[in-house]
Enzyme design. Structure first.
Site, PDB file in Angstrom:
ATOM      1  N   ALA A 171       0.866  -1.181   0.000  1.00  0.00           N
ATOM      2  CA  ALA A 171       0.000   0.000   0.000  1.00  0.00           C
ATOM      3  C   ALA A 171       0.902   1.230   0.000  1.00  0.00           C
ATOM      4  CB  ALA A 171      -0.916   0.004   1.213  1.00  0.00           C
ATOM      5  N   LYS A 172       0.326   2.378  -0.273  1.00  0.00           N
ATOM      6  CA  LYS A 172       1.052   3.639  -0.189  1.00  0.00           C
ATOM      7  C   LYS A 172       0.023   4.752  -0.088  1.00  0.00           C
ATOM      8  CE  LYS A 172       5.480   4.805  -0.283  1.00  0.00           C
ATOM      9  NZ  LYS A 172       6.548   4.035   0.376  1.00  0.00           N
ATOM     10  N   GLY A 173       0.403   5.839   0.569  1.00  0.00           N
ATOM     11  CA  GLY A 173      -0.531   6.948   0.709  1.00  0.00           C
ATOM     12  C   GLY A 173       0.190   8.271   0.732  1.00  0.00           C
TER      13      GLY A 173
END
Length: 411
Positions: A101-103
């Site tokens: 994931a990444k944000g």
């Protein structure tokens, strides 16, 4: 070619080597979920400011999704998507039970006060709290964020779900952070370098190094490589670059910078053209700054025999091909800078167990994971007759594909 296109290209090459069918390839490539939220906060002067936050959850076949949250004005969906996908393969290569994931939030942290950053972080957490969690998606610090940011996320998340220290990693020690986490990515770079050089019957001691970037990763890598006897002959950061053919005194340089000094006024080296840093004479080049710094403009001039990718995607596709023809050995980012996510996993485990490890154990376990991963990559390179980057991608994709098929998700 941007980071998303390059990551997708590497995935497709790995999938072809593994003989994955098109349906499974599509399933593995498409993110599980893409989140875009509006975050409006009152500023200190009473006006309202609106920011856009993103979270891309790429894959959870091997476990909860894992990836950083960055605060940067140029955060965009394509970049976040690429980095989320990269985390899926990185966690698989490292053999930690996570997906990717990444944000991020599109903002300039330096233009916001501490209280404004706190409000922004809490509003972002309120918007995504039901989509992250200990067994769902575990954020961590990234560019523009730090342990304090994670503390705010933990506190805000806990208002909805009860005390949940394992919901984020990279926390302050007093809130359940792990000893050794701050140095983990840089230490992992050092262990990766050690593994590669040993494979070629060389060692850190006596080798010459150029390090680009003196943020968290680069400064720790420089410090630890120096401790191992490596001679660092040039370094650079956003302010410029310096060199000393006899070797730079890294502890003195880091102390100088911590006291507010710049590279250019450091007494122990001479100023050099920053554009020449990456093509400076050395055995090992360690880019630990931004992506795309090695490209068709400079790749042919690189003099290093080994490149250790401490940064994400520092070598673009054209540079990769040029370097391969020159015989330069590139240790890819999805392995070389995985020390951070490995120790994040250790932090998560400690939080769930309610039992804190000492720093010696953290470092010992990290070294074991990095050595094992390098051996697995080597084995994959041998079986697929490919270079280290493709060996690492093939290893990661294969592990995720197997988990996906075992779960019955290929349809």
């Amino acid at each position: 070619m941007n980071a998303l296109a390059a990551t997708s290209r590497n995935f497709r090459q790995a999938a072809r080597l593994l003989g994955l069918d098109s349906k499974l390839q599509k399933s593995l490539l498409i993110p599980l979920r893409e989140i875009k939220v509006e975050c409006t906060i009152p500023k200190d002067d009473g006006t309202l400011a609106t920011f856009v936050g993103f979270r891309v959850q790429h894959d959870n076949s091997r476990g909860p999704m894992k990836g950083g949250i960055r605060y940067h004005p140029e955060v965009d969906p394509d970049e976040v998507n690429a980095l989320a996908q990269l985390m899926t393969w990185k966690t698989a290569v490292a053999a930690v039970p996570y997906g990717g994931a990444k944000g991020g939030i599109g903002c300039t942290p330096g233009e916001l006060s501490r209280s404004e950053l706190e409000r922004l972080t809490r509003v972002f957490t309120q918007k995504i709290h039901d989509l992250i969690g200990i067994n769902t998606d575990v954020p961590a610090p990234d560019m523009g964020t730090n342990a304090q940011t994670m503390a705010w996320i933990l506190d805000e998340y806990s208002k909805f779900h009860g005390h949940s220290p394992a919901v984020v990693t990279g926390k302050p020690i007093d809130l359940g952070g792990s000893l050794g986490r701050d140095a983990a990515t840089g230490r992992g770079v050092m262990y990766a370098t050690e593994a590669l050089l040993t494979e070629y019957s060389e060692s850190i001691s006596g080798s010459t190094f150029v390090i680009q970037g003196l943020g968290n990763v680069g400064s720790w890598a420089a410090k630890l490589i120096h401790q191992k006897g490596g001679k660092i002959v040039a370094v650079g950061d956003v302010t410029g670059a310096i060199r000393n053919k006899s070797g730079i005194d890294i502890p003195a340089l880091l102390k100088h910078r911590s006291e507010g000094g710049s590279l250019e006024d450091f007494y122990g080296a001479e100023v050099m053209d920053a554009a020449e840093l990456l093509v400076h004479e050395c055995d090992v080049l360690v880019p630990c700054a931004l992506g795309g710094v090695l490209n068709r403009e400079n790749a042919a001039e690189v003099k290093a025999r080994f490149i250790i990718e401490g940064a994400n995607h520092p070598t673009d596709t054209e540079a990769d091909e040029i370097l391969a023809k020159k015989g330069v050995i590139v240790l890819p980012d999805i392995y070389a800078n995985s020390g951070g996510v490995v120790v994040s996993y250790f932090e998560w485990v400690q939080n769930i167990q309610g039992f804190m490890w000492d720093e010696e154990k953290v470092n010992r376990e990290l070294q074991k994971y990095m050595k094992n991963a390098f051996q697995n990559i080597k084995d994959m390179c041998k079986s697929q007759n490919c270079n280290l980057r493709m060996g690492a991608f093939t290893l990661g994709v294969n592990r995720v594909a197997k988990a996906t098929l075992l779960r019955g998700w290929e349809a």
